[in-house]
Design a protein around this motif. Structure first.
Motif, PDB file in Angstrom:
ATOM      1  N   ASP A   5      78.587  20.011  91.043  1.00 34.73           N
ATOM      2  CA  ASP A   5      78.663  19.978  92.284  1.00 34.73           C
ATOM      3  C   ASP A   5      79.462  18.677  92.712  1.00 34.73           C
ATOM      4  O   ASP A   5      79.068  18.149  93.792  1.00 34.73           O
ATOM      5  N   VAL A   6      80.618  18.471  92.051  1.00 33.80           N
ATOM      6  CA  VAL A   6      81.514  17.282  92.293  1.00 33.80           C
ATOM      7  C   VAL A   6      82.095  17.656  93.298  1.00 33.80           C
ATOM      8  O   VAL A   6      82.856  18.741  93.338  1.00 33.80           O
ATOM      9  N   ARG A   7      82.593  16.628  94.391  1.00 29.48           N
ATOM     10  CA  ARG A   7      83.415  16.808  95.376  1.00 29.48           C
ATOM     11  C   ARG A   7      84.547  15.485  95.572  1.00 29.48           C
ATOM     12  O   ARG A   7      83.840  14.429  95.376  1.00 29.48           O
ATOM     13  N   LEU A  39      85.740  14.375 103.355  1.00 26.13           N
ATOM     14  CA  LEU A  39      85.579  13.779 104.514  1.00 26.13           C
ATOM     15  C   LEU A  39      86.863  14.473 105.527  1.00 26.13           C
ATOM     16  O   LEU A  39      86.828  14.838 106.600  1.00 26.13           O
ATOM     17  N   ASN A  40      88.025  14.779 104.675  1.00 30.21           N
ATOM     18  CA  ASN A  40      89.234  15.212 105.527  1.00 30.21           C
ATOM     19  C   ASN A  40      88.931  16.518 106.067  1.00 30.21           C
ATOM     20  O   ASN A  40      89.286  16.913 107.019  1.00 30.21           O
ATOM     21  N   LEU A  41      88.375  17.341 105.047  1.00 28.58           N
ATOM     22  CA  LEU A  41      88.049  18.956 105.482  1.00 28.58           C
ATOM     23  C   LEU A  41      86.957  19.075 106.514  1.00 28.58           C
ATOM     24  O   LEU A  41      86.924  19.824 106.989  1.00 28.58           O
ATOM     25  N   SER A  42      85.923  18.198 106.341  1.00 30.64           N
ATOM     26  CA  SER A  42      84.788  18.214 107.148  1.00 30.64           C
ATOM     27  C   SER A  42      85.153  18.160 108.450  1.00 30.64           C
ATOM     28  O   SER A  42      84.579  18.732 109.433  1.00 30.64           O
ATOM     29  N   LYS A  43      86.367  17.203 108.970  1.00 34.82           N
ATOM     30  CA  LYS A  43      86.719  17.200 110.254  1.00 34.82           C
ATOM     31  C   LYS A  43      87.538  18.387 110.890  1.00 34.82           C
ATOM     32  O   LYS A  43      87.554  18.865 111.676  1.00 34.82           O
ATOM     33  N   GLN A  44      88.080  19.188 109.727  1.00 42.57           N
ATOM     34  CA  GLN A  44      88.531  20.483 110.017  1.00 42.57           C
ATOM     35  C   GLN A  44      87.588  21.527 109.999  1.00 42.57           C
ATOM     36  O   GLN A  44      88.015  22.770 110.003  1.00 42.57           O
ATOM     37  N   HIS A  45      86.195  21.233 109.603  1.00 41.74           N
ATOM     38  CA  HIS A  45      85.239  22.141 109.445  1.00 41.74           C
ATOM     39  C   HIS A  45      85.519  23.214 108.178  1.00 41.74           C
ATOM     40  O   HIS A  45      85.270  24.396 108.425  1.00 41.74           O
ATOM     41  N   LYS A  46      85.945  22.625 107.270  1.00 42.73           N
ATOM     42  CA  LYS A  46      86.163  23.304 106.164  1.00 42.73           C
ATOM     43  C   LYS A  46      85.337  22.970 104.829  1.00 42.73           C
ATOM     44  O   LYS A  46      85.006  21.752 104.829  1.00 42.73           O
ATOM     45  N   GLU A  47      85.230  23.855 104.000  1.00 39.25           N
ATOM     46  CA  GLU A  47      84.381  23.442 102.736  1.00 39.25           C
ATOM     47  C   GLU A  47      85.283  23.080 101.890  1.00 39.25           C
ATOM     48  O   GLU A  47      86.150  23.586 101.297  1.00 39.25           O
ATOM     49  N   VAL A  48      84.710  22.052 100.703  1.00 40.14           N
ATOM     50  CA  VAL A  48      85.426  21.586  99.738  1.00 40.14           C
ATOM     51  C   VAL A  48      84.606  22.626  98.414  1.00 40.14           C
ATOM     52  O   VAL A  48      83.674  22.704  98.534  1.00 40.14           O
ATOM     53  N   VAL A  49      85.757  23.165  97.541  1.00 39.45           N
ATOM     54  CA  VAL A  49      85.061  24.026  96.570  1.00 39.45           C
ATOM     55  C   VAL A  49      84.356  22.766  95.428  1.00 39.45           C
ATOM     56  O   VAL A  49      85.452  22.323  94.720  1.00 39.45           O
ATOM     57  N   PRO A  50      83.293  23.037  95.066  1.00 33.44           N
ATOM     58  CA  PRO A  50      82.858  21.654  94.170  1.00 33.44           C
ATOM     59  C   PRO A  50      83.063  22.476  92.704  1.00 33.44           C
ATOM     60  O   PRO A  50      83.195  23.423  92.502  1.00 33.44           O
ATOM     61  N   PHE A  51      83.035  21.371  91.652  1.00 35.02           N
ATOM     62  CA  PHE A  51      83.262  21.678  90.439  1.00 35.02           C
ATOM     63  C   PHE A  51      82.262  21.127  89.331  1.00 35.02           C
ATOM     64  O   PHE A  51      81.671  20.063  89.776  1.00 35.02           O
ATOM     65  N   LYS A  88      94.253  20.903  90.379  1.00 31.93           N
ATOM     66  CA  LYS A  88      94.090  20.436  88.960  1.00 31.93           C
ATOM     67  C   LYS A  88      94.021  18.778  89.269  1.00 31.93           C
ATOM     68  O   LYS A  88      93.214  18.065  88.694  1.00 31.93           O
ATOM     69  N   SER A  89      95.294  18.457  89.985  1.00 33.76           N
ATOM     70  CA  SER A  89      95.081  16.837  90.276  1.00 33.76           C
ATOM     71  C   SER A  89      93.900  16.266  90.913  1.00 33.76           C
ATOM     72  O   SER A  89      93.516  15.111  90.827  1.00 33.76           O
ATOM     73  N   VAL A  90      93.337  17.198  91.862  1.00 35.05           N
ATOM     74  CA  VAL A  90      92.182  16.694  92.868  1.00 35.05           C
ATOM     75  C   VAL A  90      91.027  16.503  91.721  1.00 35.05           C
ATOM     76  O   VAL A  90      90.307  15.751  91.874  1.00 35.05           O
ATOM     77  N   CYS A  91      90.915  17.491  90.940  1.00 38.62           N
ATOM     78  CA  CYS A  91      89.701  17.184  89.744  1.00 38.62           C
ATOM     79  C   CYS A  91      89.757  16.253  88.898  1.00 38.62           C
ATOM     80  O   CYS A  91      88.941  15.159  88.960  1.00 38.62           O
ATOM     81  N   LEU A  92      90.959  15.753  88.501  1.00 34.02           N
ATOM     82  CA  LEU A  92      91.270  14.671  87.791  1.00 34.02           C
ATOM     83  C   LEU A  92      91.097  13.301  88.715  1.00 34.02           C
ATOM     84  O   LEU A  92      90.270  12.510  88.185  1.00 34.02           O
ATOM     85  N   LYS A  93      91.493  13.370  89.716  1.00 33.48           N
ATOM     86  CA  LYS A  93      91.471  12.033  90.682  1.00 33.48           C
ATOM     87  C   LYS A  93      89.896  12.103  90.872  1.00 33.48           C
ATOM     88  O   LYS A  93      89.297  10.692  91.073  1.00 33.48           O
ATOM     89  N   ALA A  94      89.382  12.960  91.252  1.00 32.99           N
ATOM     90  CA  ALA A  94      87.872  12.950  91.536  1.00 32.99           C
ATOM     91  C   ALA A  94      87.108  12.389  90.508  1.00 32.99           C
ATOM     92  O   ALA A  94      86.117  11.516  90.517  1.00 32.99           O
TER      93      ALA A  94
END
Length: 249
Positions: free
Chosen positions: A15-17, A23-35, A56-62
């Motif tokens: 459940d990596v985020r 934080l960005n999507l929470s302000k927009q009331h959106k969910e992050v898809v965890p991996f 892809k890049s979001v996973c790598l940066k996370a």
């Protein structure tokens, strides 16, 4: 949360985020898809492929950000049963392919980064290479990228790599400690699902996206002839694996 930590070299994360995306999507009331992601002695490298803007890049940066956060003593956005190891060296090279300076000088800077990594990489190194090999003539870039990964493999280093290159996707068949991973894509709605699935490579869906945008059939047919049936079949097989997997789920 506070995960399990020991002094070995591994990632066993659930459940990596990405914290900034969360934080960005929470302000927009959106969910992050965890991996979920795992690196250990049996799976030292994960090569992530799939469509552009698929995550892809979001996973790598996370991965890089969370490992660094943990090693400086911060809590991290993962399930608390996740296990973290410790790496003596963290190395990241992110290719900004939107840059108007995407020419020899940009590619040269990536090669300078590769040179540094190849000199210092060891069994306690975690490297993160985004769009490895991109920025120059594809066949040459792909060949150099493959040679770089082979060297790092021999050094027993750990890494996450993102790519569109077929030759890198095929490395998982040759090396037991390299695994493919795919970012899933909904072919009906033509949109990325941001889901990471380890064990098989992803298609870039370049033809499907071009068709959906409305590029003339004549152009697509000409492109199919140029790419050759073997390559196209490979991409279609990747696509079919993803579609079948989604249907099964």
């Amino acid at each position: 949360g506070m995960p399990i930590v020991d002094n070995s070299q591994k990632l066993y994360w659930f459940d990596v985020r990405h914290p900034l995306l969360y934080l960005n999507l929470s302000k927009q009331h959106k969910e992050v898809v965890p991996f979920n992601i795992e690196l250990n002695d049996q799976q030292r490298m994960v090569i992530i492929s799939g469509p552009n803007s698929g995550g892809k890049s979001v996973c790598l940066k996370a991965v890089g950000l969370l490992q660094y956060m943990l090693q400086v003593g911060m809590l991290v956005p993962v399930k608390e049963t996740s296990e973290f190891g410790i790496f003596n060296r963290l190395f990241i090279d992110i290719g900004d392919q939107q840059s108007i300076e995407n020419d020899l000088s940009t590619y040269s800077s990536h090669l300078m980064n590769m040179k540094t990594l190849l000199e210092i990489a060891d069994s306690k190194t975690l490297f993160l290479l985004d769009e490895l090999g991109a920025g120059t003539e594809p066949r040459i870039g792909g060949a150099i990228a493959e040679a770089v990964l082979e060297w790092l493999y021999k050094r027993s280093s750990f890494g996450v790599i993102t790519t569109h290159y077929s030759n890198l996707k095929l490395m998982a068949d040759k090396y037991p400690c390299i695994a493919n991973a795919a970012m899933l894509f909904d072919t009906e709605k033509m949109k990325p699902l941001y889901k990471l699935v380890v064990k098989h490579p992803g298609s870039s869906f370049a033809f499907e996206i071009a068709k959906n945008i409305g590029l003339p059939d004549e152009i697509l047919l000409a492109a199919e002839k140029k790419i050759g049936s073997e390559m196209l079949n490979f991409e279609q097989q990747l696509q079919q694996i993803e579609v079948d997997k989604q249907e099964l789920e």
